[in-house]
Design an enzyme around this catalytic site. Structure first.
Site, PDB file in Angstrom:
ATOM      1  N   ARG A 192      -0.680 -27.105 -26.193  1.00 24.47           N
ATOM      2  CA  ARG A 192      -0.151 -26.732 -27.520  1.00 24.47           C
ATOM      3  C   ARG A 192       1.366 -26.839 -27.635  1.00 24.47           C
ATOM      4  O   ARG A 192       1.932 -26.565 -28.682  1.00 24.47           O
ATOM      5  CB  ARG A 192      -0.630 -25.337 -27.884  1.00 24.47           C
ATOM      6  CG  ARG A 192      -2.107 -25.383 -28.163  1.00 24.47           C
ATOM      7  CD  ARG A 192      -2.696 -24.083 -28.630  1.00 24.47           C
ATOM      8  NE  ARG A 192      -4.131 -24.233 -28.617  1.00 24.47           N
ATOM      9  CZ  ARG A 192      -4.992 -23.247 -28.740  1.00 24.47           C
ATOM     10  NH1 ARG A 192      -4.558 -22.035 -28.868  1.00 24.47           N
ATOM     11  NH2 ARG A 192      -6.273 -23.478 -28.725  1.00 24.47           N
ATOM     12  N   HIS A 209      -1.374 -34.274 -21.900  1.00 19.21           N
ATOM     13  CA  HIS A 209      -0.419 -33.232 -22.268  1.00 19.21           C
ATOM     14  C   HIS A 209       0.524 -32.843 -21.130  1.00 19.21           C
ATOM     15  O   HIS A 209       1.061 -31.734 -21.114  1.00 19.21           O
ATOM     16  CB  HIS A 209      -1.129 -31.976 -22.792  1.00 19.21           C
ATOM     17  CG  HIS A 209      -2.063 -32.247 -23.923  1.00 19.21           C
ATOM     18  ND1 HIS A 209      -1.642 -32.760 -25.134  1.00 19.21           N
ATOM     19  CD2 HIS A 209      -3.412 -32.127 -24.025  1.00 19.21           C
ATOM     20  CE1 HIS A 209      -2.681 -32.915 -25.934  1.00 19.21           C
ATOM     21  NE2 HIS A 209      -3.773 -32.550 -25.281  1.00 19.21           N
ATOM     22  N   ARG A 231       9.105   4.918 -31.812  1.00 20.28           N
ATOM     23  CA  ARG A 231       8.673   3.731 -32.549  1.00 20.28           C
ATOM     24  C   ARG A 231       7.552   4.036 -33.523  1.00 20.28           C
ATOM     25  O   ARG A 231       6.435   4.362 -33.112  1.00 20.28           O
ATOM     26  CB  ARG A 231       8.222   2.658 -31.537  1.00 20.28           C
ATOM     27  CG  ARG A 231       9.289   2.321 -30.498  1.00 20.28           C
ATOM     28  CD  ARG A 231      10.367   1.453 -31.099  1.00 20.28           C
ATOM     29  NE  ARG A 231       9.809   0.156 -31.454  1.00 20.28           N
ATOM     30  CZ  ARG A 231       9.811  -0.896 -30.631  1.00 20.28           C
ATOM     31  NH1 ARG A 231      10.351  -0.809 -29.447  1.00 20.28           N
ATOM     32  NH2 ARG A 231       9.281  -2.035 -31.007  1.00 20.28           N
ATOM     33  N   PRO A 285      -1.298 -17.103 -20.243  1.00 21.79           N
ATOM     34  CA  PRO A 285      -0.541 -16.509 -19.138  1.00 21.79           C
ATOM     35  C   PRO A 285       0.216 -15.256 -19.566  1.00 21.79           C
ATOM     36  O   PRO A 285       1.139 -15.327 -20.363  1.00 21.79           O
ATOM     37  CB  PRO A 285       0.432 -17.623 -18.740  1.00 21.79           C
ATOM     38  CG  PRO A 285      -0.107 -18.876 -19.352  1.00 21.79           C
ATOM     39  CD  PRO A 285      -0.827 -18.440 -20.581  1.00 21.79           C
ATOM     40  N   GLU A 286      -0.203 -14.126 -19.058  1.00 22.08           N
ATOM     41  CA  GLU A 286       0.524 -12.878 -19.238  1.00 22.08           C
ATOM     42  C   GLU A 286       1.087 -12.521 -17.857  1.00 22.08           C
ATOM     43  O   GLU A 286       1.033 -13.357 -16.956  1.00 22.08           O
ATOM     44  CB  GLU A 286      -0.424 -11.792 -19.786  1.00 22.08           C
ATOM     45  CG  GLU A 286      -1.083 -12.236 -21.098  1.00 22.08           C
ATOM     46  CD  GLU A 286      -2.086 -11.243 -21.685  1.00 22.08           C
ATOM     47  OE1 GLU A 286      -1.999 -10.052 -21.368  1.00 22.08           O
ATOM     48  OE2 GLU A 286      -2.945 -11.671 -22.471  1.00 22.08           O
TER      49      GLU A 286
END
Length: 277
Positions: free
Chosen positions: A113, A94, A156, A2-3
């Site tokens: 996970r 899960h 950066r 999921p982004e």
DNA sequence: ACGTAATCCTGGAGGC
DNA sequence: TGCCTCCAGGATTACG
């Protein structure tokens, strides 16, 4: 994984379903998925709360606004799922949290996970939470300008792929959309950020917006685990140009897509369209 | 102040 | 077929 587009799709799919419902009980099978407060406090505080009309999102964080000025903050990380379903649907493996709702249905949090986390916070304090406080602009907001991007690139000293994954730079990109944006902008993932030309920066700005908007339009990328709030898959995986396409021909030039490690992350790119320079 | 590496966790892939 | 090892990946932490 999921982004931003996947989280946005979950928000949109759950919003109208949850609006006005009340949480009547909570089953917490894995207390460690609750980041704050302590598990018993979490259950006590959230029970009886009602879902507000609107859900929110900041970067990859899902914001579930509740009554009494509380917000449930959820990060799905890699394999987290938030599913609204009938109470008699078999509980999938899960499943770590089940919210019982006053219409008899369930909102379930499952995460293979177990990287995902839930957190309860006063709505007014959400923007100051660690992880949210330092997030960069939303890529689809007007404050994410071409000028902002160019300025950050100059500031950066790091590889462009690393920068795209840095949530403090721009919020919501993950490995899939970062690689797709770089391909569309024809920029090699190992290029140093300050070395990008103004033209390249402008192209990258446009590419980021396009892939994120495209991901939302196609209801996310269901590469392996991701589904929306009703368990439905997205379709942006059919529009990926490089991600998970090692050895397959580039859609532009036909040369095989390659995979390298950049900052410990897989990076897929076309060696012909994205020159190292 | 900045950047990079280890950490968490499980299922799936690949080797033999 | 089955056992073993390795690997993916977001954010946090630990270190240089």
């Amino acid at each position: 994984m999921p982004e931003l587009p996947e989280v946005e799709t979950v928000v949109r799919s759950l919003e109208q379903k949850l609006s006005g419902l009340t949480i009547t009980a909570v089953d917490l099978f894995k207390p460690e998925v609750i980041r704050f407060p302590k598990p018993d406090q979490f259950i006590e505080q959230i029970t009886g709360k009602q879902f507000q009309k609107k859900l929110g999102r900041r970067g990859k964080y899902l914001l579930i606004h509740l009554s009494d000025g509380l917000t449930l903050v959820i990060h799905l990380r890699m394999t987290g799922r938030l599913i609204y379903c009938e109470a008699d649907l078999p509980v999938e493996k899960h499943t770590h949290v089940i919210f019982h709702l006053d219409n008899g249905k369930h909102l379930r949090f499952a995460d293979t996970r177990r990287f995902g986390r839930l957190q309860l916070a006063p709505t007014a304090e959400v923007s100051a939470l660690p992880g949210i406080r330092d997030l960069g602009p939303e890529p689809l907001d007007k404050e994410f300008t071409r000028e902002f991007l160019k300025k950050e690139l100059r500031r950066r000293r790091t590889r462009i792929k690393s920068l795209l994954l840095d949530q403090c730079f721009v919020a919501g990109l993950g490995n899939i959309y970062a690689d797709e944006a770089l391909f569309r902008a024809k920029i090699h993932p190992e290029r140093l950020a300050p070395d990008l030309t103004t033209r390249e920066a402008a192209g990258l700005h446009k590419a980021i917006i396009e892939v994120i908007a495209g991901g939302i339009k196609h209801r996310g990328t269901s590469f392996r685990d991701y589904v929306d709030g009703e368990g439905r898959a997205g379709s942006f995986q059919h529009h990926l140009k490089v991600y998970n396409r090692e050895g397959l021909p580039c859609s532009h030039c036909g040369r095989p897509i390659e995979r390298i490690k950049v900052a410990g992350r897989s990076s897929y790119y076309c060696p012909s369209c994205q020159k190292p320079k």
